[in-house]
Motif scaffolding. Structure first.
Motif, PDB file in Angstrom:
ATOM      1  N   PRO A 196       0.809  -1.230   0.000  1.00 37.99           N
ATOM      2  CA  PRO A 196       0.000   0.000   0.000  1.00 37.99           C
ATOM      3  C   PRO A 196       0.838   1.274   0.000  1.00 37.99           C
ATOM      4  CG  PRO A 196      -0.935  -1.594   1.513  1.00 37.99           C
ATOM      5  CD  PRO A 196       0.378  -2.157   1.077  1.00 37.99           C
ATOM      6  N   ALA A 236      -6.186   4.383  -2.767  1.00 38.20           N
ATOM      7  CA  ALA A 236      -6.799   3.316  -1.978  1.00 38.20           C
ATOM      8  C   ALA A 236      -8.098   2.838  -2.611  1.00 38.20           C
ATOM      9  CB  ALA A 236      -7.048   3.808  -0.551  1.00 38.20           C
ATOM     10  N   ALA A 237      -8.939   3.777  -3.031  1.00 35.31           N
ATOM     11  CA  ALA A 237     -10.233   3.410  -3.610  1.00 35.31           C
ATOM     12  C   ALA A 237     -10.048   2.618  -4.898  1.00 35.31           C
ATOM     13  CB  ALA A 237     -11.058   4.672  -3.864  1.00 35.31           C
ATOM     14  N   LEU A 256      -5.498   2.003   2.238  1.00 32.57           N
ATOM     15  CA  LEU A 256      -5.317   0.718   1.570  1.00 32.57           C
ATOM     16  C   LEU A 256      -4.683  -0.279   2.528  1.00 32.57           C
ATOM     17  CD1 LEU A 256      -5.734  -0.529  -1.249  1.00 32.57           C
ATOM     18  CD2 LEU A 256      -3.369   0.081  -1.758  1.00 32.57           C
ATOM     19  N   HIS A 257      -5.072  -1.533   2.409  1.00 33.39           N
ATOM     20  CA  HIS A 257      -4.576  -2.587   3.290  1.00 33.39           C
ATOM     21  C   HIS A 257      -4.451  -3.877   2.488  1.00 33.39           C
ATOM     22  CE1 HIS A 257      -3.907  -4.974   6.843  1.00 33.39           C
ATOM     23  NE2 HIS A 257      -5.009  -5.685   6.650  1.00 33.39           N
ATOM     24  N   ASP A 307      -7.594  -4.725   0.113  1.00 33.41           N
ATOM     25  CA  ASP A 307      -8.881  -4.118   0.463  1.00 33.41           C
ATOM     26  C   ASP A 307      -8.635  -2.814   1.209  1.00 33.41           C
ATOM     27  OD1 ASP A 307      -8.164  -4.827   3.047  1.00 33.41           O
ATOM     28  OD2 ASP A 307      -9.488  -6.559   3.131  1.00 33.41           O
ATOM     29  N   ARG A 308      -9.709  -2.174   1.659  1.00 34.46           N
ATOM     30  CA  ARG A 308      -9.606  -0.923   2.404  1.00 34.46           C
ATOM     31  C   ARG A 308      -9.946  -1.171   3.864  1.00 34.46           C
ATOM     32  NH1 ARG A 308     -12.209   4.210  -0.521  1.00 34.46           N
ATOM     33  NH2 ARG A 308     -10.679   5.199   0.844  1.00 34.46           N
ATOM     34  N   ASP A 338      -6.355   8.758  -0.788  1.00 31.37           N
ATOM     35  CA  ASP A 338      -7.683   8.156  -0.823  1.00 31.37           C
ATOM     36  C   ASP A 338      -8.027   7.649  -2.220  1.00 31.37           C
ATOM     37  OD1 ASP A 338      -8.048   8.622   1.841  1.00 31.37           O
ATOM     38  OD2 ASP A 338      -9.228  10.458   1.560  1.00 31.37           O
ATOM     39  N   ALA A 377      -8.037  -0.959  -4.328  1.00 30.41           N
ATOM     40  CA  ALA A 377      -8.824  -1.980  -3.641  1.00 30.41           C
ATOM     41  C   ALA A 377      -9.748  -2.717  -4.592  1.00 30.41           C
ATOM     42  CB  ALA A 377      -9.623  -1.346  -2.506  1.00 30.41           C
TER      43      ALA A 377
END
Length: 398
Positions: free
Chosen positions: A304, A322-323, A359-360, A351-352, A319, A326
């Motif tokens: 991430p 991340a969006a 992000l993860h 995923d988030r 953001d 994911a």
């Protein structure tokens, strides 16, 4: 490691080069041999053959380094000085007894190789990163930036294909994990292959693409044609660096956009390391399943941060990255290198956090150095995406 006895006589090489220039046309092995015979050198058949190869390497190849680059077990050639040449041989650094003459010849070799890669290397531009015509990666630094002598780093591109079964036998893929990888490709998952330099990301990606349905069209975007999937329908788009005048560059981001107009079933970016991440994320969020790319990262948990940093180069906020990431990537395959052996060490799910945060990457599988496999919290999602029945994760040997 013993290779060669040094470069051929400089006057002889200059004579052959002058004859070839006077004749014009492409420089081939046959023309080098004819020009060498025309110099009047009287040699036995074996000695003449060796001299022909040496002179050709001096004119077209990497001179005394060429035999090292031709060795199938060598991945890197590193020059620290005229008599300080190292290779990575079968996963280990080994010093050779190659003699490049003197510091002037090392510099001349570096300049000639940079020119062959379409780049400029001189006092005004003392460092260069280039691709040679055969795909070999060149990095060279001239003094005084390089302390003492010109430094050369050559990374060899091998086009040897591997089947997934080969990677299992070599220990790159643990037993049982191969079925997960097959399922992810069969299920057209978008894959992100991560790892440090030299961990085998390109090899693994080539092998996985070979598993794609023969009826699919794969469009590969690369800096050099390194991916070598055994598949009947692969087309390539290759980036082009600017010439010595700084013109003519074609960037990876441009080529990703071009690839989307070529009716691809799978869009593949050989290596994502800059602003082209924006185009990749966009492509994998607009119905282009089965796409793949690679990224440099230390571990699955660090992916991430790496994607966020690349996104910043493209003007994307944390953001936004991340969006998009994911929903773009279904699995992360992380490779590690232990004692010269390259292996898939982790498989994760993107995923988030809490569905909206940063992000993860959840760990799905962790593979120990001895091949034992342990499941993580992301395993059920991985299994579903790969179409595997049951909740039991592979355990590896034993």
């Amino acid at each position: 490691m013993t290779v060669g006895s040094g470069p051929p006589d400089a006057d002889l090489v200059a004579d052959v080069r002058r004859r070839l220039a006077d004749e014009g046309g492409p420089v081939t092995v046959e023309r080098v041999a004819a020009a060498l015979r025309a110099t009047g050198r009287v040699l036995g058949r074996t000695a003449l053959a060796e001299l022909e190869a040496s002179v050709h390497a001096e004119i077209r190849g990497a001179g005394p380094l060429q035999p090292l680059l031709d060795d199938p077990d060598v991945t890197d050639v590193l020059v620290n000085g005229p008599r300080d040449v190292w290779v990575e041989h079968a996963g280990r650094l080994v010093r050779t007894d190659v003699d490049l003459g003197d510091a002037g010849r090392v510099r001349d070799l570096a300049v000639r190789l940079a020119t062959a890669g379409g780049q400029r290397l001189d006092d005004a531009r003392p460092a260069v990163d280039a691709r040679l015509p055969d795909g070999t990666r060149l990095h060279a630094v001239l003094p005084p930036v390089a302390d003492g002598c010109t430094l050369l780093s050559l990374r060899v591109v091998r086009h040897r294909p591997f089947a997934l079964a080969d990677l299992v036998r070599s220990g790159t893929v643990a037993p049982g994990v191969d079925e997960l990888l097959r399922g992810l490709v069969r299920g057209r998952a978008n894959l992100l292959v991560s790892g440090a330099t030299g961990t085998g990301k390109t090899t693994l990606l080539s092998t996985l693409l070979s598993l794609a349905d023969p009826g699919e069209r794969i469009v590969c975007v690369e800096e050099a044609g390194e991916l070598a999937p055994q598949h009947p329908h692969v087309v390539r788009l290759l980036a082009r660096r600017a010439n010595v005048e700084g013109a003519g560059a074609v960037e990876l981001a441009d080529l990703v956009r071009e690839a989307l107009r070529m009716r691809p079933d799978r869009v593949v970016l050989g290596e994502c390391r800059g602003a082209e991440v924006r185009e990749v994320l966009s492509a994998l969020n607009t119905g282009h399943d089965g796409g793949c790319t690679t990224v440099h990262a230390n571990a699955v948990a660090d992916v991430p941060a790496r994607l966020t940093a690349l996104g910043a180069l493209a003007g994307l906020s944390r953001d936004a990255v991340a969006a998009q990431a994911a929903s773009a990537f279904h699995a992360v395959l992380h490779l590690r290198r232990d004692g010269g052996r390259r292996r898939v060490a982790e498989v994760g799910v993107v995923d988030r956090l809490d569905g909206a945060g940063g992000l993860h990457v959840r760990t799905g599988l962790v593979v120990a150095a001895d091949g034992r496999v342990g499941a993580g919290p992301g395993w059920p999602a991985l299994a579903r995406r790969a179409g595997l029945t049951g909740d039991r994760a592979p355990t590896g040997p034993g």
